[in-house]
Design an enzyme around this catalytic site. Structure first.
Site, mmCIF file in Angstrom:
data_model
loop_
_atom_site.group_PDB
_atom_site.id
_atom_site.type_symbol
_atom_site.label_atom_id
_atom_site.label_comp_id
_atom_site.label_asym_id
_atom_site.label_seq_id
_atom_site.Cartn_x
_atom_site.Cartn_y
_atom_site.Cartn_z
ATOM 1 N N LYS A 114 3.895 -10.189 -8.140
ATOM 2 C CA LYS A 114 5.149 -10.947 -8.271
ATOM 3 C C LYS A 114 5.905 -10.551 -9.530
ATOM 4 O O LYS A 114 7.135 -10.571 -9.539
ATOM 5 C CB LYS A 114 4.874 -12.455 -8.248
ATOM 6 C CG LYS A 114 4.530 -12.951 -6.857
ATOM 7 C CD LYS A 114 4.912 -14.400 -6.647
ATOM 8 C CE LYS A 114 4.678 -14.803 -5.212
ATOM 9 N NZ LYS A 114 4.532 -16.240 -5.025
ATOM 10 N N LYS A 196 0.421 -6.772 4.251
ATOM 11 C CA LYS A 196 0.234 -8.056 4.942
ATOM 12 C C LYS A 196 1.591 -8.622 5.359
ATOM 13 O O LYS A 196 2.615 -8.335 4.728
ATOM 14 C CB LYS A 196 -0.521 -9.048 4.049
ATOM 15 C CG LYS A 196 0.263 -9.517 2.869
ATOM 16 C CD LYS A 196 -0.344 -10.734 2.189
ATOM 17 C CE LYS A 196 0.628 -11.164 1.107
ATOM 18 N NZ LYS A 196 0.333 -12.306 0.354
ATOM 19 N N LYS A 199 5.906 -13.960 3.893
ATOM 20 C CA LYS A 199 7.073 -14.824 4.075
ATOM 21 C C LYS A 199 8.317 -14.262 3.405
ATOM 22 O O LYS A 199 9.419 -14.426 3.889
ATOM 23 C CB LYS A 199 6.790 -16.179 3.405
ATOM 24 C CG LYS A 199 6.123 -17.201 4.269
ATOM 25 C CD LYS A 199 6.253 -18.561 3.584
ATOM 26 C CE LYS A 199 4.942 -19.279 3.522
ATOM 27 N NZ LYS A 199 4.383 -19.454 2.193
HETATM 28 P P1 TYM Z 1 1.165 -19.262 1.055
HETATM 29 O O1 TYM Z 1 2.231 -20.297 1.150
HETATM 30 O O2 TYM Z 1 1.583 -17.887 0.659
HETATM 31 O O3 TYM Z 1 0.389 -19.130 2.428
HETATM 32 C C1 TYM Z 1 -0.145 -20.251 3.106
HETATM 33 C C2 TYM Z 1 -1.482 -19.874 3.719
HETATM 34 O O4 TYM Z 1 -1.337 -18.770 4.621
HETATM 35 C C3 TYM Z 1 -2.249 -17.726 4.267
HETATM 36 N N1 TYM Z 1 -1.606 -16.428 4.562
HETATM 37 C C4 TYM Z 1 -2.045 -15.551 5.456
HETATM 38 N N2 TYM Z 1 -3.114 -15.563 6.279
HETATM 39 C C5 TYM Z 1 -3.281 -14.497 7.097
HETATM 40 N N3 TYM Z 1 -2.439 -13.427 7.128
HETATM 41 C C6 TYM Z 1 -1.347 -13.371 6.322
HETATM 42 N N4 TYM Z 1 -0.529 -12.330 6.359
HETATM 43 C C7 TYM Z 1 -1.126 -14.465 5.431
HETATM 44 N N5 TYM Z 1 -0.174 -14.737 4.510
HETATM 45 C C8 TYM Z 1 -0.482 -15.932 3.983
HETATM 46 C C9 TYM Z 1 -2.489 -17.906 2.785
HETATM 47 O O5 TYM Z 1 -3.701 -17.310 2.375
HETATM 48 C C10 TYM Z 1 -2.507 -19.409 2.658
HETATM 49 O O6 TYM Z 1 -3.772 -19.933 2.988
HETATM 50 N N6 TYM Z 1 -0.990 -20.177 -3.372
HETATM 51 C C11 TYM Z 1 -0.929 -20.592 -1.981
HETATM 52 C C12 TYM Z 1 -0.550 -22.051 -1.791
HETATM 53 C C13 TYM Z 1 -1.424 -23.025 -2.501
HETATM 54 C C14 TYM Z 1 -2.751 -23.386 -2.134
HETATM 55 C C15 TYM Z 1 -3.141 -24.386 -3.066
HETATM 56 C C16 TYM Z 1 -3.615 -22.953 -1.133
HETATM 57 C C17 TYM Z 1 -1.069 -23.782 -3.584
HETATM 58 N N7 TYM Z 1 -2.105 -24.592 -3.930
HETATM 59 C C18 TYM Z 1 -4.420 -24.953 -3.025
HETATM 60 C C19 TYM Z 1 -4.897 -23.542 -1.085
HETATM 61 C C20 TYM Z 1 -5.279 -24.511 -2.018
HETATM 62 C C21 TYM Z 1 0.114 -19.750 -1.267
HETATM 63 O O7 TYM Z 1 0.985 -19.196 -1.880
HETATM 64 O O8 TYM Z 1 -0.008 -19.775 0.095
#
Ligand code: TYM
Length: 333
Positions: A114, A196, A199
């Site tokens: 990032k 990957k 979003k």
């Molecule tokens: P975020 O918002 O980027 O993504 C949400 C969840 O989706 C999973 N993910 C994926 N899984 C499979 N293939 C992909 N291409 C893919 N892209 C994203 C992510 O691993 C996630 O589980 N930092 C976290 C949010 C967060 C969080 C937490 C998660 C904040 N606090 C506490 C767990 C526990 C994030 O940016 O996820």
């Protein structure tokens, strides 16, 4: 299986979620809610490490909240709330900052990625982001954290922080375990299967959004990058594009990779890609329709968000109190 266990996970409202988020995480949210006490959060505090337009943020938080509801986690076992409605996250984050090392945060790959992407805004929030994530998790005493593969490093750090805190004050914090699906933990971009699905990918062709309509989903799958050759065979190294589509298809229809190979044996990529699009749409369209209903009743959504924030606070408060006491902060009489 211990039904007394607590599950926590969060998802950022930076853009509409995609099928990678769904297959890597949200699908598991629903499964786990049949067994455990689950706490799920739209983590808007996390999203402001990158600039957000205020109107857009408000819209996306509602949209994401509605989509999570529409996925259908078991309501009796689930608390679904908006992170900024529960100030305890920010308080615990400050405390845990003091148990997190500069070197640890410097090694986080998401921070490095990032920082490269937003070179003009490498702010302290971006750097301490994983500490807030650790706070989210331990605040609810979570045992299990369903995530995709990309969050594994953050989870390891959360564990280290909890262990370090407990090393000083005794067994106050629960040390969480990640739960990453073997298949679907890393769904790749349809336009570039070496990256990957993300979003914030500026190229919409690579991302199957949960809000895309049927035509868009089918078109994107038809245009998905695949390798030369014509065989539908699971081999993520030699055939990353086809293997990614097979993963999406298999998880949407409930078949393993062998069964998918068998189903499409002797057929070209064309028929296969159409089937992937149709399978993805048949999973996403009922969720999309349900979410649209929720969005049309904003007053109901607001009421629900407020109630759920209260339920989240009721779980978080005793944990935070134990932390405050352990550190030696005077209680407010
Ligand atoms: P975020 O918002 O980027 O993504 C949400 C969840 O989706 C999973 N993910 C994926 N899984 C499979 N293939 C992909 N291409 C893919 N892209 C994203 C992510 O691993 C996630 O589980 N930092 C976290 C949010 C967060 C969080 C937490 C998660 C904040 N606090 C506490 C767990 C526990 C994030 O940016 O996820």
């Amino acid at each position: 299986m211990d039904p007394q266990k607590t599950v926590f996970s969060g998802i950022q409202p930076t853009a509409a979620p995609h099928i990678g988020n769904y297959l890597g995480a949200l699908k598991n949210y629903v499964e786990l809610s049949k067994i455990y006490r689950c706490v799920y959060s739209v983590v808007d505090l996390h999203s402001i490490t990158v600039r957000q337009d205020p109107e857009g943020l408000r819209r996306r938080v509602r949209e994401l909240y509605a989509l999570l509801l529409a996925c259908g986690p078991e309501p009796r076992n689930t608390v679904l709330y908006v992170q900024s409605h529960v100030p305890a996250h920010a308080e615990l984050c400050w405390i845990l900052n003091n148990f997190t090392m500069f070197g640890e945060l410097s090694r986080m790959t998401q921070f490095k990625d990032k920082s490269a992407k937003h070179a003009d805004n490498i702010n302290a929030g971006l750097f301490t982001y994983p500490v807030l994530q650790a706070a989210d998790i331990v605040l609810y005493g979570a045992d299990i954290v369903p995530i995709g593969e990309d969050q594994k490093q953050h989870l390891e750090l959360a564990r280290d922080i909890a262990i370090r805190f407990n090393g000083v004050y005794g067994e106050i914090l629960t040390v969480p375990e990640p739960l990453i699906p073997k298949l679907g933990g890393r769904i790749m971009s349809l336009a570039d299967p070496s990256h990957k699905m993300d979003k914030s990918d500026p190229n919409p062709a690579g991302v199957l959004s949960m809000l895309d309509d049927r035509d868009a989903i089918i078109k994107k799958c038809k245009r998905a990058v695949t390798d030369s050759g014509a065989e539908v065979r699971y081999d993520p190294v030699e055939k990353p594009g086809v293997s990614n589509l097979m993963t999406i298809y298999g998880l949407c229809v409930g078949k393993d990779m062998q069964a998918v190979e068998k189903e499409f044996a002797g057929q070209g990529y064309g028929a296969f890609k159409t089937a992937v699009g149709e399978a993805a749409d048949s999973v996403l369209s009922p969720i999309r329709a349900k979410a649209a209903e929720y969005i049309q009743t904003p007053a109901h959504l607001d009421k629900l968000m407020a109630e759920e924030a209260g339920r989240a606070e009721a779980i978080a408060e005793p944990v935070l109190r134990r932390v405050r006491d352990a550190i030696g902060f005077l209680p407010r009489k």
